[in-house]
Motif scaffolding. Structure first.
Motif: not given
Length: 466
Positions: A330-344
């Motif tokens: 219940r910390g907020g609306p985001v389920a998951h996130t990533t710095v996509m530019s670090a992944v790809d």
């Protein structure tokens, strides 16, 4: 004789990943195919938008190197995949912790063939190994007398054993288990509530796009099994890279976009743009709702909505190419996130940062500014940085992003409705990229069987009707 423009052995309606998978298998067997797509682009939900040098996925579904279909389709064997860091990062009680690292964690970014080969090494391992560790640079997770956010050593041992058993359990045995909602099944698996709430539940929510875990426990077990056997990954350059690879193997002119189908039957398909196209078989490869409109009587499932927000920031809030989950629920609306530019790195211009965040369960998102404000406030907590100077690039919302899979769920729904009429898509399998690819291959094999053609036999002649 009809020209190739107005006749094909098989007409496929829909150029999503399932339809293109079927077309790929059919053309390899020497069958002529015409793929008709109403949208101006291919890929369906696996679409990628180009915006000022950023490549933004529509719904950002996660892939796994353990997906068999990535190696079964010849066009995808050398697909370039960008790996997330081993396991996932879980934000809990103000700190980030790495969890769920498995024996296949040594897989690095590379092709689907290499990734799957490494994942298959698990078959010869006596047991998968899952470990938890602090993210380098963070403080210890516990204070004297406090409980570790993801459980104590005994809790972790139970989690390791559960993932290990799933990784090495044959699929047939998983599918023979009693079926119930995933959340109810988790509570009966002997895992501590702390581990379920802090790690397993947010992980499954991300993998299934189902925040309430109403999904069939069998489908949840398959998702956890894939996670334990492989590495989470995304296609290099965006989700659209996979359908583009499949389409590139088809003869020129096979795929036609911007085509509106007005009527369809086993022997002919009517279009506004190209008139009537005759055929010997029809494959409907659209989403579930569009398929039911073309084929009355097909069941339309419920759906899980997915909303993805793409931001850019002056500096990367995290250099680790990891998937970051919210273990506090219940910390907020985001389920998951990533710095996509670090992944790809190819998804952002040189020197720029791309952060992609997923919100689940929003049937109707609030106004853009309100949603962005709530998401950025949550991201500030998850990443531990100020997000005041972040710029919102786009909000992608799909109310029917992922077909729901409540129990009882048939993982191999019929793709052959009758001889000459077929249907495929993730709504006929599991609601994943693996499921969409699998249903397309199954439909192609059913068509070839009815046409009397063996798969992969090259340029064989199609038997003519008697």
């Amino acid at each position: 004789m009809l020209s190739s423009e107005h006749h094909a052995d098989v007409v496929i309606i829909g150029a999503g990943i399932a339809g293109l998978s079927a077309a790929h298998q059919l053309t390899r067997a020497g069958v002529t195919v015409s793929v008709l797509e109403a949208a101006p682009y291919i890929g369906g939900r696996m679409a990628t938008e180009n915006l000022d040098g950023f490549r933004l996925d529509r719904i950002g579904q996660l892939l796994n190197t353990s997906y068999p279909e990535l190696i079964r389709a010849p066009a995808l064997r050398d697909a370039s995949l960008r790996m997330f860091s081993p396991g996932v990062l879980v934000h809990s009680e103000g700190r980030r912790h790495r969890a769920g690292v498995t024996v296949t964690a040594t897989v690095t970014a590379g092709s689907a063939r290499g990734a799957l080969t490494a994942a298959r090494a698990l078959a010869s391992a006596p047991r998968a190994r899952a470990v938890r560790s602090r993210v380098p640079g963070t403080r210890a997770a516990t204070r004297p007398g406090s409980r570790p956010p993801l459980g104590n050593a005994l809790d972790q041992a139970r989690l390791h054993a559960a993932l290990g058993r799933l990784a090495t359990t044959p699929v047939t045995r998983l599918l023979a288990r009693p079926e119930r909602p995933a959340l109810a099944a988790l509570s009966a698996r002997g895992l501590p509530a702390r581990t379920v709430d802090g790690f397993v539940r947010p992980l499954l929510s991300a993998l299934l796009c189902d925040p309430d875990l109403t999904t069939s426990s069998r489908c949840a077990d398959l998702a956890l099994r894939s996670f334990a056997r492989g590495r989470l990954c995304v296609p290099e350059g965006g989700a659209a890279a996979l359908p583009e690879l499949l389409a590139a193997t088809l003869p020129p002119g096979t795929v036609r976009t911007g085509v509106c189908v007005t009527d369809a039957s086993i022997s002919a398909v009517g279009t506004k743009e190209h008139g009537e196209i005759t055929c010997r078989s029809l494959l409907v490869a659209t989403g579930a709702r569009a398929a039911a409109e073309l084929l009355p009587g097909l069941r339309v499932p419920d759906f899980h909505p997915v909303t993805v927000l793409h931001h850019t920031a002056p500096t990367a809030p995290l250099t680790d190419p990891a998937l970051l989950l919210d273990g506090d629920r219940r910390g907020g609306p985001v389920a998951h996130t990533t710095v996509m530019s670090a992944v790809d790195p190819s998804r952002a211009p040189a020197g720029r940062t791309l952060i992609s965040s997923t919100v689940l369960g929003l049937r109707t998102p609030p106004p853009g500014a309100e949603l962005d404000g709530a998401v950025r406030a949550h991201l500030a907590t998850l990443y531990g940085v100020s997000t005041d100077d972040w710029e919102l690039l786009a909000v992608q919302h799909d109310p029917e992003a992922v077909p729901a899979m409540p129990p009882p769920h048939d993982l191999r729904r019929q793709v052959r409705l009758l001889s000459g009429l077929y249907v495929c898509g993730d709504h006929r399998d599991t609601s994943t990229v693996q499921g969409a690819l699998s249903s397309g291959r199954r439909a192609a094999y059913a068509i070839l069987d009815d046409l009397g053609v063996r798969p992969d036999q090259g340029t064989a002649q199609i038997p003519t009707a008697a």
